[in-house]
Design an enzyme around this catalytic site. Structure first.
Site, PDB file in Angstrom:
ATOM      1  N   GLN A 253     -31.453 -17.887   7.868  1.00  0.00           N
ATOM      2  CA  GLN A 253     -31.892 -18.908   8.815  1.00  0.00           C
ATOM      3  C   GLN A 253     -33.226 -19.507   8.405  1.00  0.00           C
ATOM      4  O   GLN A 253     -34.201 -18.780   8.217  1.00  0.00           O
ATOM      5  CB  GLN A 253     -32.025 -18.295  10.210  1.00  0.00           C
TER       6      GLN A 253
ATOM      7  N   GLU B  74     -40.136 -22.103  18.770  1.00  0.00           N
ATOM      8  CA  GLU B  74     -39.144 -23.004  19.362  1.00  0.00           C
ATOM      9  C   GLU B  74     -39.490 -23.302  20.823  1.00  0.00           C
ATOM     10  O   GLU B  74     -39.002 -24.263  21.393  1.00  0.00           O
ATOM     11  CB  GLU B  74     -37.765 -22.339  19.259  1.00  0.00           C
TER      12      GLU B  74
ATOM     13  N   LEU C  66     -44.947 -19.798  11.440  1.00  0.00           N
ATOM     14  CA  LEU C  66     -44.019 -20.203  12.488  1.00  0.00           C
ATOM     15  C   LEU C  66     -44.660 -21.033  13.604  1.00  0.00           C
ATOM     16  O   LEU C  66     -45.740 -20.734  14.075  1.00  0.00           O
ATOM     17  CB  LEU C  66     -43.401 -18.943  13.105  1.00  0.00           C
TER      18      LEU C  66
ATOM     19  N   ARG D  80     -30.589 -23.953  15.484  1.00  0.00           N
ATOM     20  CA  ARG D  80     -31.620 -24.021  14.452  1.00  0.00           C
ATOM     21  C   ARG D  80     -31.110 -24.581  13.129  1.00  0.00           C
ATOM     22  O   ARG D  80     -31.819 -25.316  12.445  1.00  0.00           O
ATOM     23  CB  ARG D  80     -32.208 -22.625  14.224  1.00  0.00           C
TER      24      ARG D  80
ATOM     25  N   PHE E 294     -33.906 -22.788  25.632  1.00  0.00           N
ATOM     26  CA  PHE E 294     -34.032 -22.603  24.186  1.00  0.00           C
ATOM     27  C   PHE E 294     -32.808 -23.180  23.506  1.00  0.00           C
ATOM     28  O   PHE E 294     -31.756 -23.337  24.140  1.00  0.00           O
ATOM     29  CB  PHE E 294     -34.146 -21.101  23.869  1.00  0.00           C
TER      30      PHE E 294
ATOM     31  N   HIS F 210     -36.857 -17.714   7.755  1.00  0.00           N
ATOM     32  CA  HIS F 210     -37.256 -17.044   8.980  1.00  0.00           C
ATOM     33  C   HIS F 210     -36.503 -15.746   9.249  1.00  0.00           C
ATOM     34  O   HIS F 210     -37.090 -14.760   9.673  1.00  0.00           O
ATOM     35  CB  HIS F 210     -37.029 -18.010  10.138  1.00  0.00           C
TER      36      HIS F 210
ATOM     37  N   ARG G  15     -28.220 -17.656  14.052  1.00  0.00           N
ATOM     38  CA  ARG G  15     -28.703 -16.950  15.233  1.00  0.00           C
ATOM     39  C   ARG G  15     -29.354 -17.927  16.204  1.00  0.00           C
ATOM     40  O   ARG G  15     -30.088 -18.819  15.790  1.00  0.00           O
ATOM     41  CB  ARG G  15     -29.734 -15.895  14.823  1.00  0.00           C
TER      42      ARG G  15
ATOM     43  N   HIS H 166     -35.997 -21.536   9.949  1.00  0.00           N
ATOM     44  CA  HIS H 166     -36.482 -22.002  11.247  1.00  0.00           C
ATOM     45  C   HIS H 166     -36.937 -23.443  11.058  1.00  0.00           C
ATOM     46  O   HIS H 166     -37.641 -23.748  10.101  1.00  0.00           O
ATOM     47  CB  HIS H 166     -37.642 -21.109  11.704  1.00  0.00           C
TER      48      HIS H 166
END
Lengths: 556, 251
Positions: free
Chosen positions: A214, A233, A230, A264, A101, A329, A364, A216
């Site tokens: 954030q 990821e 969404l 991100r 990730f 997000h 994050r 995304h």
């Protein structure tokens, strides 16, 4: 839920209050996995590397102690979930499988296809229910009740009947999630109106890092109805490639080392920039392509993405690229809590998860939210139970209850009232256009003025139609109050931070600033209004070598 | 952009009626978008549940043109063009208001199912092929469309003696977990009323997660109950050995 489980396991009489039905919370949208240095796939992984990655991702503004506890305890929390019945995907030798990730040095995310959040929520739900927690569903809390400073209960209403309810409690744990509904394009549900942020703020707790929202990088951009939805990821974790309309793999320009698996904030800015400079896809995003992987593999590892695109956008992701763009997000900022116990500055008030700030710093990493809520949910539950065991019986002040009820009923007594839906749209447009991915002084100043205007208008919102029974228009009137507090906190903090860092990008201050690299922004309610101030980052002396090692590595 | 008419059931426990709303339709729109537009512009108090808008939370179930569906997943261009779209609440559960029903019965049933009980000393090594089936069941988003369409609950209203497809899937996910140690067959045979299901597969048909409820959960559970209670060889062996029933192999 993790907090409630811990609280009740420690012998405290525990009630779980949900704004929706149990098991429907926004955690179901956490798809990719839970980050924990189990080292099942990459044996070199350890809590130290996870800690370093989290700090690098958060641009060193994280509360170090929180990041440390998080990295150290996440593996045990994941194993515990498995013992409670969660069934993660497996490695060939039968252990919990982990995937790559963004921002994680090693393959670290324990997962179940692309529905990890659902697995987590269901496991905790069943554990909690069978442990004897009292669950109160579809109940919205609008006010924390206080005895002097100390929190001693909560006031709310039942969605179903519109009747009011008062909870007496020695301690309250807030775990209310995010603020996504302040923005127009968001992956968040109707619930994400910053209730915990606002409840805590109004009770006197401090908020930290509110400027860091954030976006995304990959939300759906078409069709219009699903804009913002969404796209996990995990698509990039499984090898998905981002391209612009020239067919260029544009991440080569922005982060050649990590490419699509950069953090991100970087990927979101890259996509935004490509679109703005005319290299976007037909519907204003870019292309995300996983079709080079074999079709059965894609369907097995990304089943809900496959269905989502097939059914909602007529796109077969095993054959053609998806169109994606940034979507609101997650908020890194939230109630400032003690790392070890989840205690806010207000006696009796605890918090965990997205409504707190600290562990994530300025940005994050994907997968760190599920581990965050497990680690700090448990700690806040234990903290609250411990406090409750020695606290005096709570005393409810009837005047506070009357005032809270009066506020809710007031929405019915405004003939010719302001329309809450219209006000919400105006708020979302203001935040989206003026306090989004890229910010600058003049936009933020306009945003501040508009928010003040909206605040004035909010004093006149009212119920246009219907009674107290299950009336979403009425509920929105009150939710607006919370969203306005959070929006103001975001804009004020964003104005003050005159640099670009993590998820906060200032066009007028595009570089890092040494002073701000050492300071968080803390917000508190004062008699004169919202007070915003800088405060040094919470460091841990023993961890300095680890942090310096990471800094040296990343500047190479 | 065109206009379509939506006929939405409005009312509460004491009754209600269908009200027609014109809605501006955009390309790719789903039924839930239309409901939100009606809330925003015509009926602010129109009650409906929703959360994720991505078919992952299972909150927005309703009957669209007579078929139980998730509104967030039902595209308008998949419904007959030019016709009115008729939306009403799930029939099997008592209505609260408009499209919202009281599904609390499901939560009560879930509480009665003995939870996961791992074998003591389990190694926690499990092969992917051994957990595939359980993972299929754990995809369930608890939208309760299967409960809504099951005739044992919908037409015969036997909620007091039948748990319904959702909870057979739940029990199957526990019973087929490689490390679980409990035998839930007595529960299935008695309180859960598994025998009342006559495998018409209506539940499977409406499942938005494509769980093969009948084939993969209910039928294998029925087989296990039969093995336990009605297998003549087993009955004979038990008589000879005088032994109490033990778990069947593989459980």
């Amino acid at each position: 839920m993790r907090a409630a489980i811990e609280c009740s396991a420690l012998g405290a009489k525990t009630a779980l209050i949900c704004k929706s039905l149990l098991g429907k919370a926004h955690t179901v949208m956490a798809e990719g996995g839970v980050a924990a240095a189990l080292a099942h796939v990459d044996a070199q992984d350890s809590w130290r590397t996870h800690f370093q990655d989290t700090l690098f991702g958060g641009k060193y503004l994280n509360n170090w102690r929180m990041a440390e506890l998080h990295a150290r305890e996440a593996p045990e929390r994941v194993r515990e979930l498995e013992r409670w019945g969660a069934v993660f995907d497996r490695t060939p030798d039968g252990k919990i499988l982990q995937r790559a990730f963004g921002g994680h040095t090693y393959r670290r995310l324990a997962h179940v296809g692309d529905r990890t959040g659902l697995e987590l929520i269901r496991t905790l739900q069943d554990k909690g229910v069978h442990q004897g927690i009292d669950v109160f569903m579809e109940c919205t809390i609008t006010k924390l009740l206080q005895d002097d400073e100390r929190v001693c209960g909560a006031f709310g209403y039942w969605r179903e009947t519109g009747r009011f309810v008062v909870y007496r409690a020695k301690a309250v744990v807030l775990a209310t999630g995010g603020i996504g509904k302040c923005y127009k394009i968001t992956s968040n549900s109707w619930e994400s109106t910053g209730d915990g942020h606002a409840l805590g703020y109004e009770a006197g707790a401090e908020l930290v890092d509110m400027e860091f929202v954030q976006f995304h990088p990959t939300g759906m951009v078409w069709p219009p109805g699903v804009m913002g939805l969404l796209v996990t990821e995990a698509v990039r974790g499984e090898g998905g490639i981002l391209r612009n309309n020239q067919g260029e793999r544009f991440m080569e320009k922005y982060d050649p080392k990590r490419m699509e698996l950069s953090t991100r904030d970087v990927v979101a800015r890259a996509i935004y920039t490509e679109v703005k400079e005319g290299r976007g896809s037909p519907h204003g995003g870019c292309f995300l392509d996983i079709s080079h992987r074999k079709a059965p593999y894609v369907r097995q590892k990304l089943p809900s993405m496959y269905h989502q695109f097939k059914e909602l956008a007529d796109v077969d992701i095993t054959k053609e690229p998806m169109e994606v763009g940034p979507t609101g997000h997650y908020i890194m900022g939230g109630i400032k809590v003690d790392a070890d116990t989840g205690a806010s500055g207000v006696p009796g008030l605890y918090a965990a998860g997205e409504c707190t700030g600290g562990v994530n710093g300025a940005n994050r990493l994907g997968g760190n939210s599920l581990s965050d809520l497990l680690v700090f949910g448990r700690r806040a539950g234990a903290g609250a139970a411990e406090y409750a065991s020695r606290a005096a019986p709570p005393r409810i002040d009837p005047t506070q209850v009357e005032n809270a009820a009066g506020e809710m009923l007031g929405f019915f007594e405004r003939p010719g009232a302001e329309d809450p839906y219209k006000l919400h749209v105006d708020l979302q447009n203001t935040m989206q256009n003026l306090a989004g991915i890229f910010r600058e002084e003049k936009d933020l100043t306009v945003a501040m003025a508009r928010l003040e205007d909206l605040q004035q208008r909010a004093a006149h919102v009212g119920v246009v139609e219907g009674q107290r029974m299950y009336n979403p228009g009425w509920h929105l009137c009150r939710d607006l109050h919370n969203m306005l507090i959070c929006s103001q906190a975001i804009v004020r903090a964003a104005l003050l931070r005159k640099e670009s860092r993590g998820a906060h990008s200032r066009l007028d201050f595009p570089k890092y600033d040494a002073y701000w690299g050492e300071h968080n922004i803390v917000i508190k309610k004062e008699p004169g209004g919202m007070k915003v101030q800088a405060r040094p980052v919470v460091k841990v002396a023993e961890l300095i070598p680890l942090v310096e090692e990471k800094k040296a590595k990343e500047t190479k | 952009m065109s206009i379509r008419t939506f006929s939405v059931w409005r009312g509460d426990r004491n009754g209600g009626r269908f009200v027609e709303y014109p809605v501006e339709v955009e390309e790719g729109m789903v039924v839930l978008d239309a409901i939100h537009q009606i809330q925003r512009t015509q009926a602010q108090d129109l009650a409906c549940r929703w959360n994720c808008k991505a078919a992952k939370c299972g909150s927005c179930g309703a009957e669209v043109n007579g078929r139980p569906r998730l509104m967030c997943k039902t595209r308008l261009d998949a419904l007959p063009a030019g016709e009115m779209v008729r939306i009403q609440p799930l029939k099997t559960f008592p209505v609260i208001r408009d499209l919202v029903t009281d599904v609390s019965w499901n939560y009560q049933i879930n509480k009665k199912i003995p939870p996961f009980a791992p074998r003591p000393g389990a190694s926690w090594v499990m092969r992917q092929q051994d957990v595939n089936r359980v993972q299929e069941f754990r995809k369930c988003i608890e939208c309760f469309l299967c409960q809504n369409v099951c005739h044992v609950l919908r037409e015969h209203e036997r909620k007091s003696e039948f748990y319904g497809p959702r909870f057979f899937v739940r029990i199957a996910s526990l019973q087929m977990h490689p490390l679980d140690s409990l035998d839930r067959r007595p529960l299935l045979k008695n309180e859960a009323g598994l025998g009342l299901c006559n495998i018409t597969k209506c539940c499977t048909e409406v499942c938005p997660e494509d769980i093969h409820i009948t084939d993969n959960a209910i039928i294998p559970l029925k087989e296990r109950v039969v093995d336990r209670y009605y297998d003549p060889v087993q009955i004979l062996l038990r008589k000879i050995r005088g032994a109490k029933v033990k778990n069947a192999p593989g459980e």
